[in-house]
Motif scaffolding. Structure first.
Motif, PDB file in Angstrom:
ATOM      1  N   GLY A 268       0.815  -1.211   0.000  1.00 22.90           N
ATOM      2  CA  GLY A 268       0.000   0.000   0.000  1.00 22.90           C
ATOM      3  C   GLY A 268       0.851   1.264   0.000  1.00 22.90           C
ATOM      4  N   LYS A 269       1.980   1.232   0.699  1.00 17.50           N
ATOM      5  CA  LYS A 269       2.886   2.385   0.724  1.00 17.50           C
ATOM      6  C   LYS A 269       3.555   2.575  -0.637  1.00 17.50           C
ATOM      7  CE  LYS A 269       3.745   1.957   5.640  1.00 17.50           C
ATOM      8  NZ  LYS A 269       4.653   1.468   6.662  1.00 17.50           N
ATOM      9  N   ILE A 270       3.949   1.472  -1.266  1.00 15.80           N
ATOM     10  CA  ILE A 270       4.546   1.557  -2.601  1.00 15.80           C
ATOM     11  C   ILE A 270       3.519   2.087  -3.591  1.00 15.80           C
ATOM     12  CG2 ILE A 270       5.572   0.242  -4.506  1.00 15.80           C
ATOM     13  CD1 ILE A 270       6.684  -1.697  -2.312  1.00 15.80           C
ATOM     14  N   ALA A 271       2.288   1.641  -3.466  1.00 20.60           N
ATOM     15  CA  ALA A 271       1.219   2.026  -4.392  1.00 20.60           C
ATOM     16  C   ALA A 271       0.735   3.455  -4.182  1.00 20.60           C
ATOM     17  CB  ALA A 271       0.043   1.062  -4.262  1.00 20.60           C
ATOM     18  N   ALA A 272       1.293   4.153  -3.221  1.00 20.27           N
ATOM     19  CA  ALA A 272       0.861   5.525  -2.942  1.00 20.27           C
ATOM     20  C   ALA A 272       1.228   6.493  -4.060  1.00 20.27           C
ATOM     21  CB  ALA A 272       1.450   6.007  -1.615  1.00 20.27           C
ATOM     22  N   THR A 273       2.154   6.106  -4.929  1.00 20.54           N
ATOM     23  CA  THR A 273       2.506   6.950  -6.083  1.00 20.54           C
ATOM     24  C   THR A 273       2.085   6.245  -7.369  1.00 20.54           C
ATOM     25  OG1 THR A 273       4.708   5.967  -6.407  1.00 20.54           O
ATOM     26  CG2 THR A 273       4.543   7.830  -4.854  1.00 20.54           C
ATOM     27  N   ALA A 274       1.892   7.012  -8.420  1.00 17.06           N
ATOM     28  CA  ALA A 274       1.525   6.421  -9.714  1.00 17.06           C
ATOM     29  C   ALA A 274       2.601   5.458 -10.197  1.00 17.06           C
ATOM     30  CB  ALA A 274       1.284   7.528 -10.743  1.00 17.06           C
ATOM     31  N   GLU A 275       3.875   5.835 -10.002  1.00 18.19           N
ATOM     32  CA  GLU A 275       4.968   4.958 -10.431  1.00 18.19           C
ATOM     33  C   GLU A 275       4.967   3.664  -9.617  1.00 18.19           C
ATOM     34  OE1 GLU A 275       5.211   8.970 -10.448  1.00 18.19           O
ATOM     35  OE2 GLU A 275       6.444   8.196  -8.829  1.00 18.19           O
ATOM     36  N   GLY A 276       4.635   3.771  -8.357  1.00 12.98           N
ATOM     37  CA  GLY A 276       4.570   2.590  -7.506  1.00 12.98           C
ATOM     38  C   GLY A 276       3.460   1.645  -7.920  1.00 12.98           C
ATOM     39  N   LYS A 277       2.302   2.206  -8.253  1.00  9.44           N
ATOM     40  CA  LYS A 277       1.190   1.368  -8.715  1.00  9.44           C
ATOM     41  C   LYS A 277       1.570   0.648 -10.005  1.00  9.44           C
ATOM     42  CE  LYS A 277      -3.225   2.356  -8.089  1.00  9.44           C
ATOM     43  NZ  LYS A 277      -4.527   3.040  -8.188  1.00  9.44           N
ATOM     44  N   THR A 278       2.222   1.360 -10.901  1.00  8.55           N
ATOM     45  CA  THR A 278       2.632   0.742 -12.161  1.00  8.55           C
ATOM     46  C   THR A 278       3.631  -0.377 -11.903  1.00  8.55           C
ATOM     47  OG1 THR A 278       2.248   2.777 -13.383  1.00  8.55           O
ATOM     48  CG2 THR A 278       3.724   1.175 -14.405  1.00  8.55           C
TER      49      THR A 278
ATOM     50  N   VAL B 230       5.051  -6.145 -11.766  1.00  9.00           N
ATOM     51  CA  VAL B 230       5.572  -7.339 -11.095  1.00  9.00           C
ATOM     52  C   VAL B 230       4.574  -8.481 -11.206  1.00  9.00           C
ATOM     53  CG1 VAL B 230       6.161  -8.330  -8.833  1.00  9.00           C
ATOM     54  CG2 VAL B 230       7.144  -6.146  -9.532  1.00  9.00           C
ATOM     55  N   LEU B 231       3.303  -8.216 -10.946  1.00  9.97           N
ATOM     56  CA  LEU B 231       2.310  -9.285 -11.023  1.00  9.97           C
ATOM     57  C   LEU B 231       2.159  -9.818 -12.446  1.00  9.97           C
ATOM     58  CD1 LEU B 231       1.378  -9.545  -8.154  1.00  9.97           C
ATOM     59  CD2 LEU B 231      -0.929  -9.161  -8.927  1.00  9.97           C
ATOM     60  N   LEU B 232       2.209  -8.935 -13.419  1.00 11.14           N
ATOM     61  CA  LEU B 232       2.021  -9.360 -14.806  1.00 11.14           C
ATOM     62  C   LEU B 232       3.247 -10.044 -15.403  1.00 11.14           C
ATOM     63  CD1 LEU B 232       0.077  -6.265 -16.094  1.00 11.14           C
ATOM     64  CD2 LEU B 232      -0.756  -8.629 -16.140  1.00 11.14           C
ATOM     65  N   ASN B 233       4.435  -9.612 -15.011  1.00 10.93           N
ATOM     66  CA  ASN B 233       5.657 -10.110 -15.643  1.00 10.93           C
ATOM     67  C   ASN B 233       6.491 -11.021 -14.753  1.00 10.93           C
ATOM     68  OD1 ASN B 233       5.647  -8.352 -18.206  1.00 10.93           O
ATOM     69  ND2 ASN B 233       5.327  -6.875 -16.564  1.00 10.93           N
ATOM     70  N   GLY B 234       6.195 -11.034 -13.471  1.00 13.13           N
ATOM     71  CA  GLY B 234       7.021 -11.779 -12.537  1.00 13.13           C
ATOM     72  C   GLY B 234       8.285 -10.998 -12.234  1.00 13.13           C
ATOM     73  N   VAL B 235       9.087 -11.518 -11.337  1.00 15.67           N
ATOM     74  CA  VAL B 235      10.353 -10.879 -10.996  1.00 15.67           C
ATOM     75  C   VAL B 235      11.291 -11.951 -10.459  1.00 15.67           C
ATOM     76  CG1 VAL B 235       9.715 -10.240  -8.617  1.00 15.67           C
ATOM     77  CG2 VAL B 235      11.381  -8.879  -9.836  1.00 15.67           C
ATOM     78  N   HIS B 236      12.561 -11.817 -10.784  1.00 15.12           N
ATOM     79  CA  HIS B 236      13.548 -12.707 -10.177  1.00 15.12           C
ATOM     80  C   HIS B 236      14.859 -11.962 -10.008  1.00 15.12           C
ATOM     81  CE1 HIS B 236      14.441 -13.430 -14.467  1.00 15.12           C
ATOM     82  NE2 HIS B 236      15.663 -13.683 -14.070  1.00 15.12           N
TER      83      HIS B 236
ATOM     84  N   ALA C 289      -6.885   1.862  -4.261  1.00 12.62           N
ATOM     85  CA  ALA C 289      -7.449   0.701  -4.957  1.00 12.62           C
ATOM     86  C   ALA C 289      -6.889   0.668  -6.376  1.00 12.62           C
ATOM     87  CB  ALA C 289      -8.975   0.806  -4.996  1.00 12.62           C
ATOM     88  N   PHE C 290      -6.891  -0.505  -6.961  1.00 12.66           N
ATOM     89  CA  PHE C 290      -6.454  -0.692  -8.344  1.00 12.66           C
ATOM     90  C   PHE C 290      -7.671  -0.927  -9.220  1.00 12.66           C
ATOM     91  CE2 PHE C 290      -2.661  -1.419  -6.010  1.00 12.66           C
ATOM     92  CZ  PHE C 290      -1.600  -1.212  -6.875  1.00 12.66           C
ATOM     93  N   THR C 291      -7.575  -0.535 -10.486  1.00 12.01           N
ATOM     94  CA  THR C 291      -8.660  -0.765 -11.432  1.00 12.01           C
ATOM     95  C   THR C 291      -8.209  -1.730 -12.520  1.00 12.01           C
ATOM     96  OG1 THR C 291      -8.063   1.020 -12.940  1.00 12.01           O
ATOM     97  CG2 THR C 291      -9.518   1.600 -11.081  1.00 12.01           C
ATOM     98  N   ALA C 292      -9.180  -2.370 -13.132  1.00 15.86           N
ATOM     99  CA  ALA C 292      -8.891  -3.262 -14.256  1.00 15.86           C
ATOM    100  C   ALA C 292      -8.252  -2.474 -15.395  1.00 15.86           C
ATOM    101  CB  ALA C 292     -10.171  -3.955 -14.712  1.00 15.86           C
ATOM    102  N   ASP C 293      -8.635  -1.217 -15.561  1.00 14.83           N
ATOM    103  CA  ASP C 293      -8.036  -0.393 -16.618  1.00 14.83           C
ATOM    104  C   ASP C 293      -6.540  -0.163 -16.376  1.00 14.83           C
ATOM    105  OD1 ASP C 293     -10.399  -0.219 -18.042  1.00 14.83           O
ATOM    106  OD2 ASP C 293     -10.941   1.750 -17.227  1.00 14.83           O
ATOM    107  N   GLU C 294      -6.135   0.000 -15.120  1.00 15.52           N
ATOM    108  CA  GLU C 294      -4.711   0.154 -14.811  1.00 15.52           C
ATOM    109  C   GLU C 294      -3.944  -1.122 -15.151  1.00 15.52           C
ATOM    110  OE1 GLU C 294      -4.786   3.308 -11.108  1.00 15.52           O
ATOM    111  OE2 GLU C 294      -5.384   1.234 -10.706  1.00 15.52           O
TER     112      GLU C 294
END
Length: 154
Positions: free
Chosen positions: A58-68, A73-79, A121-126
């Motif tokens: 939630g703290k990371i998502a507080a900025t637009a760059e953080g939400k992106t 990460v969820l869409l592409n994964g991370v390692h 909150a996140f939207t499907a459009d994001e």
């Protein structure tokens, strides 16, 4: 019969009337099925293995760059190696791009709200926008570094 059909149609339209914003309670089921095996119940994490999510996302998502970044990460994964909550983690998180935009928005809204009052909150459009710009592992880590340089990550 007609009244029941109208009532059912009204229920189906509710997410659309809410502007496509996912609800945390919808995402909890997605989290429990797909994420809790590693990140544990309630996003507690597993020391040395999987970083905690509660109180951080939630703290990371507080900025637009953080939400992106979080959507990426969820869409592409991370390692690779990441620092999270003062600890170092070397691991692999798979892509969850097989889930729908609505499911991903729901799970991100849920984990964003864990121990973070007023989290966005996140939207499907994001999610759809992030899905349209896939990223490779090195790009995700570079995105994380740039985000951390601009807004130190918890």
């Amino acid at each position: 019969m007609i009244r029941r059909l109208l009532s059912s149609a009204s229920l189906l339209a509710l997410p659309l009337l809410a502007g496509g914003i996912a609800h945390a309670e919808d995402g909890q089921a997605v989290y429990n099925t797909n994420c809790s095996v590693c990140h544990q119940a309630g996003g507690a994490g597993s020391p040395g293995q999987f970083p905690p999510l509660a109180g951080r996302i939630g703290k990371i998502a507080a900025t637009a760059e953080g939400k992106t970044y979080i959507a990426d990460v969820l869409l592409n994964g991370v390692h690779g190696t990441i620092e999270a909550g003062g600890a170092s983690y070397m691991g692999f998180m798979p892509s969850f791009k097989a889930l729908t935009d609505d499911q991903l928005a729901g799970v991100l809204t849920y984990i964003s709200a864990l121990n973070t009052p007023g989290a966005p909150a996140f939207t499907a459009d994001e999610i759809k926008a992030a899905r349209a710009a896939p990223k490779k592992a090195k790009e995700i880590l570079a995105e994380r570094k740039a985000l951390n340089d601009a807004h130190p990550l918890p």
